[in-house]
Scaffold this motif. Structure first.
Motif, short mmCIF file in Angstrom:
data_model
loop_
_atom_site.label_atom_id
_atom_site.label_comp_id
_atom_site.label_asym_id
_atom_site.label_seq_id
_atom_site.Cartn_x
_atom_site.Cartn_y
_atom_site.Cartn_z
N PRO A 1 0.82 -1.22 0.00
CA PRO A 1 0.00 0.00 0.00
C PRO A 1 0.85 1.27 0.00
N GLU A 2 2.01 1.22 0.66
CA GLU A 2 2.89 2.38 0.70
C GLU A 2 3.44 2.70 -0.68
N ASP A 3 3.76 1.66 -1.47
CA ASP A 3 4.24 1.88 -2.83
C ASP A 3 3.20 2.61 -3.67
N ILE A 4 1.94 2.19 -3.53
CA ILE A 4 0.87 2.82 -4.30
C ILE A 4 0.68 4.28 -3.87
N ARG A 5 0.73 4.51 -2.57
CA ARG A 5 0.58 5.89 -2.07
C ARG A 5 1.69 6.78 -2.61
N GLN A 6 2.91 6.27 -2.61
CA GLN A 6 4.03 7.05 -3.12
C GLN A 6 3.87 7.37 -4.60
N PHE A 7 3.36 6.40 -5.36
CA PHE A 7 3.17 6.64 -6.79
C PHE A 7 2.22 7.81 -7.03
N PHE A 8 1.07 7.80 -6.34
CA PHE A 8 0.10 8.86 -6.57
C PHE A 8 0.55 10.19 -5.95
N GLU A 9 1.35 10.14 -4.90
CA GLU A 9 1.92 11.38 -4.37
C GLU A 9 2.86 12.01 -5.38
N GLN A 10 3.65 11.18 -6.06
CA GLN A 10 4.53 11.68 -7.11
C GLN A 10 3.72 12.30 -8.25
N GLN A 11 2.59 11.66 -8.57
CA GLN A 11 1.73 12.22 -9.61
C GLN A 11 1.19 13.59 -9.20
N GLN A 12 0.79 13.71 -7.95
CA GLN A 12 0.27 14.99 -7.46
C GLN A 12 1.36 16.05 -7.45
N ASN A 13 2.57 15.70 -7.04
CA ASN A 13 3.67 16.66 -7.02
C ASN A 13 4.01 17.16 -8.42
N ARG A 14 4.00 16.25 -9.39
CA ARG A 14 4.26 16.66 -10.76
C ARG A 14 3.18 17.60 -11.27
N LYS A 15 1.94 17.30 -10.89
CA LYS A 15 0.84 18.16 -11.31
C LYS A 15 0.98 19.56 -10.72
N ARG A 16 1.40 19.64 -9.44
CA ARG A 16 1.57 20.93 -8.79
C ARG A 16 2.71 21.72 -9.45
N ARG A 17 3.82 21.01 -9.78
CA ARG A 17 4.95 21.69 -10.39
C ARG A 17 4.57 22.27 -11.74
N ARG A 18 3.76 21.49 -12.50
CA ARG A 18 3.33 22.00 -13.81
C ARG A 18 2.42 23.21 -13.65
N ALA A 19 1.53 23.14 -12.61
CA ALA A 19 0.62 24.26 -12.38
C ALA A 19 1.38 25.50 -11.93
N ASN A 20 2.36 25.33 -11.04
CA ASN A 20 3.15 26.46 -10.57
C ASN A 20 3.99 27.06 -11.68
N ALA A 21 4.53 26.20 -12.53
CA ALA A 21 5.35 26.67 -13.65
C ALA A 21 4.52 27.52 -14.59
N GLY A 22 3.26 27.16 -14.74
CA GLY A 22 2.39 27.91 -15.65
C GLY A 22 2.10 29.30 -15.16
N GLN A 23 2.21 29.56 -13.84
CA GLN A 23 1.90 30.88 -13.28
C GLN A 23 2.86 31.94 -13.80
N TYR A 24 4.11 31.57 -14.09
CA TYR A 24 5.09 32.54 -14.52
C TYR A 24 4.81 33.06 -15.94
N TYR A 25 3.95 32.36 -16.63
CA TYR A 25 3.66 32.79 -17.98
C TYR A 25 2.29 33.45 -18.08
N CYS A 26 1.65 33.68 -16.93
CA CYS A 26 0.34 34.31 -16.91
C CYS A 26 0.50 35.77 -16.50
N SER A 27 -0.19 36.66 -17.10
CA SER A 27 -0.14 38.07 -16.75
C SER A 27 -1.40 38.47 -16.00
#
Length: 410
Positions: free
Chosen positions: A384-410
């Motif tokens: 179960p810990e392996d599965i939790r880590q996988f989806f946590e990594q997915q969430q972190n990647r999603k946040r990084r992409r969302a944060n990266a997009g802020q720098y290109y918004c005016s």
């Protein structure tokens, strides 16, 4: 199943996938050949279908009754049901005169009784010559149950009166009682049936057979070996549906001795060889053995008198029923491809949203597949810990992409 002290119970991914596939195949084999939506009663006495007995509606002491797959879902939901696997030439009893108040919800216009139905103690949840339930809470011995293709009762392997071949799933079994009810089967068993299994060679008829003639010492054959001894002349290795079979004399496979003129009745020809087999215990038969039964007028009459005309019906076998179910399932799966729920939901969205969701879904599916394949390749377990880590990594990647997009918004 594997577990370490203090850790959560874990299982190998390979074990999970194999067990899931096995259960799915077993369910498909039994259920896919029967209709799960419509009562089978209008079809009359169905050649073969999945059946159930309801102990809630027809308790022991009353009249036995069997219901089809659809009725087990629609009319007997939540009831105590006995799974009967499949039975031949049976018409659904649901809601007929054997049921006091209950009426079939799917097809109410039924005769009071189905006079051609055949019943056994299976309809009370009892099986075998020992007349016990399965699983049996009072039986500490783990033993497989094997169905007789004639009476269709299920018998414990240890109650068959003969050793059970290891490759039993490739064969058909006729119990000793049914063999004695149709004595002509003993003649065929001498020439067509699987040789009696021994500890040294539990599966000669379906497994790989080596030439033992040169190694066997003269005069030391057991009864089982004597019935399967082979002449060195004209031997060939027989295959049924691509599965290696036991060696038999060429003239035996052709139906008789080459020194005699062909007979119109193969049964008489085989009986005239003088070869005999010990007439006790259940008999196992290789696949396609039914096609070698004589089909002359006299033999067909014998089959009918013994109530075994079905032996010459290729569609009667459980294998044919299972293949029918697999074909039906594949056709339904193909038709369902055009009604994918995800695609239906996407049709309500705009083009940009559709592309974003599709790309996101495909990325996650690919990453999850790669993630799990690493565990499978290394024989590791997924916790179960392996599965939790996988989806946590997915969430972190999603946040990084969302944060990266802020720098290109005016």
């Amino acid at each position: 199943m594997a577990a370490n002290e203090g850790d959560e119970a874990t299982v190998s991914l390979v074990d999970v996938l194999e067990e899931d596939e096995e259960l799915e195949n077993e369910a498909s084999a039994v259920l896919a050949g029967s209709d799960s939506e419509k009562c089978s009663y209008p079809e009359g006495y169905v050649k073969r279908q999945a059946l159930y007995a309801c102990s809630t509606c027809t308790p022991k002491g009353g009249q036995p009754a069997g219901v089809c797959l659809a009725c087990s879902y629609k009319c007997h939901e939540g009831h105590d049901l006995f799974e009967l696997y499949t039975k031949r030439n049976f018409r659904c009893d649901c809601g007929n005169g054997k049921f006091e108040e209950m009426r079939c919800k799917l097809y109410s216009d039924k005769d009071q009784l189905n006079t051609e139905n055949k019943y056994s103690h299976n309809f009370w949840g009892l099986y075998c010559t020992c007349n016990r339930p399965y699983p049996d809470p009072e039986d500490p011995v783990e033993d497989e149950m094997i169905q007789c293709i004639v009476c269709e009762d299920w018998l414990h392997g240890r109650h068959l009166g003969c050793p059970v071949p290891e490759c039993v799933e490739l064969q058909e079994m006729v119990c000793e009682s049914c063999m004695n009810n149709a004595p002509f089967l003993w003649t065929y068993a001498t020439h067509l049936a699987v040789p009696a299994a021994t500890k040294a060679s539990p599966c000669k008829a379906e497994g790989e057979v080596t030439n033992e003639e040169g190694d066997r010492e003269e005069g030391k054959n057991t009864t089982a070996e004597a019935s399967t001894s082979l002449n060195n002349q004209g031997e060939e290795k027989v295959k049924s549906n691509g599965v290696p079979g036991c060696k038999r004399r060429h003239q035996e496979m052709e139906g008789g001795s080459p020194s005699k003129a062909p007979s119109d009745c193969r049964f008489k020809e085989l009986r005239g060889t003088g070869t005999e087999r010990a007439e006790f215990g259940a008999v196992f038969w290789p696949s396609a053995w039914r096609t070698k039964l004589c089909s002359c007028v006299s033999c067909k009459k014998s089959y009918a008198e013994a109530g075994m005309s079905f032996l010459q019906d290729e569609s009667d076998t459980v294998l044919a029923y299972e293949n029918k179910g697999k074909t039906t399932e594949q056709e339904q799966a193909g038709a369902a491809e055009g009604r994918d729920p995800l695609m239906s939901a996407l049709n309500t969205l705009g083009r940009v949203q559709q592309l974003e969701i599709i790309h996101g879904y495909n990325d996650m599916k690919t990453e999850l597949k790669d993630f799990l394949q690493r565990f499978a390749a290394e024989g590791k377990v997924v916790t179960p810990e392996d599965i939790r880590q996988f989806f946590e990594q997915q969430q972190n990647r999603k946040r990084r992409r969302a944060n990266a997009g802020q720098y290109y918004c005016s």
